[in-house]
Design a protein around this motif. Structure first.
Motif, mmCIF file in Angstrom:
data_model
loop_
_atom_site.group_PDB
_atom_site.id
_atom_site.type_symbol
_atom_site.label_atom_id
_atom_site.label_comp_id
_atom_site.label_asym_id
_atom_site.label_seq_id
_atom_site.Cartn_x
_atom_site.Cartn_y
_atom_site.Cartn_z
ATOM 1 N N ALA A 56 43.055 93.948 66.550
ATOM 2 C CA ALA A 56 42.360 92.852 65.870
ATOM 3 C C ALA A 56 43.335 91.950 65.118
ATOM 4 N N GLY A 57 42.801 90.874 64.563
ATOM 5 C CA GLY A 57 43.719 89.894 64.005
ATOM 6 C C GLY A 57 43.362 89.328 62.644
ATOM 7 N N TYR A 212 31.764 83.627 66.180
ATOM 8 C CA TYR A 212 31.039 84.824 66.608
ATOM 9 C C TYR A 212 29.737 84.320 67.223
ATOM 10 N N SER A 223 38.601 83.850 69.213
ATOM 11 C CA SER A 223 39.622 84.003 68.179
ATOM 12 C C SER A 223 40.896 83.309 68.654
ATOM 13 N N ARG A 225 45.499 83.220 68.612
ATOM 14 C CA ARG A 225 46.770 83.882 68.347
ATOM 15 C C ARG A 225 47.839 82.876 67.912
ATOM 16 N N TYR A 233 36.888 87.346 73.505
ATOM 17 C CA TYR A 233 36.227 88.597 73.853
ATOM 18 C C TYR A 233 34.812 88.283 74.324
ATOM 19 N N PRO A 304 34.775 96.610 66.137
ATOM 20 C CA PRO A 304 35.639 95.501 65.718
ATOM 21 C C PRO A 304 34.890 94.267 65.208
ATOM 22 N N THR A 305 33.567 94.258 65.337
ATOM 23 C CA THR A 305 32.802 93.037 65.043
ATOM 24 C C THR A 305 32.978 92.549 63.606
ATOM 25 N N ALA A 307 35.723 93.023 61.772
ATOM 26 C CA ALA A 307 37.156 92.880 61.463
ATOM 27 C C ALA A 307 37.572 93.731 60.265
HETATM 28 C C1 PHB Z 1 40.959 89.282 66.965
HETATM 29 O O1 PHB Z 1 41.462 88.157 66.735
HETATM 30 O O2 PHB Z 1 41.482 90.062 67.763
HETATM 31 C C2 PHB Z 1 39.711 89.678 66.276
HETATM 32 C C3 PHB Z 1 39.180 88.859 65.284
HETATM 33 C C4 PHB Z 1 37.997 89.229 64.650
HETATM 34 C C5 PHB Z 1 37.350 90.394 65.010
HETATM 35 C C6 PHB Z 1 37.868 91.203 66.003
HETATM 36 C C7 PHB Z 1 39.048 90.856 66.646
HETATM 37 O O3 PHB Z 1 36.173 90.724 64.403
#
Ligand code: PHB
Length: 407
Positions: A56-57, A212, A223, A225, A233, A304-305, A307
């Motif tokens: 995750a980020g 989301y 998301s 990088r 996702y 992961p929802t 974060a």
């Molecule tokens: C991600 O950037 O990988 C990420 C961001 C928010 C999340 C999950 C993953 O809730």
């Protein structure tokens, strides 16, 4: 086997043996090092493998402060992005949750791989001992005050670490958590009938913040990088195979879940990484057994929802480090009694938030029309009132720490 054959090549005596050298294990080592406590980390994974496993980020500001205020690195200020909100998208429209306005907080987009690189570099810089790529790990005598950790290092030398405490920061497949006898441990978990299909794509950013998205076709998350690589996702079957998906299918799935009356369209471009991420909600209690303590994913995992996973792991060690320092000083073992109560309250708050976000945004396989309309009602309740938006903002940006000052 004879005694000679089982005798280790290297015996190390240290205060804390840390099984795991991901963010939780390395951040703990960094904090202990700052307090003058010696420790050793081991990890079954090679350093390069951890650096390239996409996770995750999102860091809450307390996690960003962990990196900055304890002197790990200030790279997040250059390479990270501060986000003052997120968008919830449903019914074909986006609704912004303004964290700054609602709760005066932000989060940072800074991938877990970068957190790991910063921490591993800081260990190198500060002379910390970390063995990556170990095998045959055996943790013994955690019910005594002289636990040991035996392993073979990447070059084949057999080691024995003699420690006063062992910390199991060895992730969701933890060997350490199994050392709590079955009759003494409770494991709470929930499986989900879906997983995430994760992608890295070479395109410009799609939006200034994360999106989301709920749709009748299932969940999607947009998301980022960097300026040129994005993280996307979408909800998929847990048994999905990445190879079964053509690029056209991937883009049309994302399109169906994200399109709307406002004309929003994702940038498309080369897909450079694909994986299916299965997840569950899990907590093991107790988080301490004798001279062993569990931290991070070894003790709890979340979907992961929300974060929350990395942030929760960093919170555990924020609490644990000063407790270990006290336990190694005059307070002795009794200091350890404070760990679980201080860590666990946040764990269950995060479990609830991650579960809540997950069930609100995903489309279970057998969902009926009622289920979908009810979710839309719930989403309208969240975005439609200041209290609803503030509830999400408060949870997403993190709760006040029980761990006291950063140190
Ligand atoms: C991600 O950037 O990988 C990420 C961001 C928010 C999340 C999950 C993953 O809730």
């Amino acid at each position: 086997m004879s005694a000679e054959r089982t005798a280790p090549d290297v015996v190390t005596t240290t205060s804390v043996a840390i099984v795991g050298a991901g963010p939780a294990g390395l951040m703990l080592a960094h904090r202990l090092g700052r307090s003058g406590v010696d420790c050793v980390n081991i990890d079954v994974r090679a350093r390069a493998e951890i650096e390239t496993t996409h996770r995750a980020g999102i860091l809450e500001s307390a996690s960003a402060a962990d990196l900055l205020d304890t002197g790990v690195s200030d790279r997040i200020l250059r390479d990270g992005d501060e986000h003052a909100g997120v968008e919830l998208r449903f019914g074909g429209r986006s609704h912004r949750i303004d964290f700054q306005d609602l709760v005066g907080a932000s989060v940072w987009l800074y991938p877990q791989t970068d957190v790991f690189i910063d921490l591993a570099d800081a260990r190198d810089r500060d002379g910390g001992v970390v063995h990556f790529g170990v095998s045959g790990t055996v943790v013994d005598s955690v019910e005594t005050d002289s636990p040991t950790v035996k392993f073979t290092d990447a070059a084949g030398a057999r080691h024995e670490i003699r420690a006063r405490y062992v910390v199991g920061a060895d992730g969701s497949h933890s060997v350490c958590r199994k050392l709590v006898p079955e009759a003494q441990r409770s494991q709470f978990f929930r499986e989900y009938p879906f997983a995430w299909f994760g992608l890295l794509v070479e395109t410009p950013k799609n939006a200034p913040e994360l999106i989301y998205a709920h749709s009748e076709h299932g969940f999607a998350l947009v998301s980022q990088r960097s300026d040129t690589v994005q993280r996307l996702y979408f909800q998929c079957d847990p048994d999905e195979s990445v190879d079964a998906w053509s690029d056209e299918q991937i883009w049309s799935t994302l399109h169906d879940r994200l399109s709307g009356d406002d004309g929003f369209e994702l940038h498309t471009g080369p897909i450079i990484d694909k994986s299916v991420l299965r997840f569950r909600s899990f907590v093991q209690q107790p988080m301490r057994w004798g001279s062993m303590l569990l931290a991070g994913d070894a003790a709890h995992t979340v979907p992961p929802t929300g974060a929350r996973g990395l942030n929760l792991a960093l919170h555990d060690v924020r609490v644990l480090a000063p407790i270990l320092v006290r336990a190694l000083g005059a307070a002795g073992d009794s200091a350890l009694d404070d760990y679980e109560p201080q860590a666990l309250e946040r764990v269950w708050r995060a479990q609830n938030f991650s579960f809540w976000m997950t069930q609100m945004l995903h489309n279970p396989p057998a969902a009926t029309g009622f289920d979908l309309q009810r979710q839309l009602g719930e989403l309208s309740n969240v975005v439609g009132t200041r209290a609803g938006r503030a509830y999400l903002a408060e949870q997403y940006t993190g709760w006040p720490s029980a761990g006291g000052p950063v140190g």
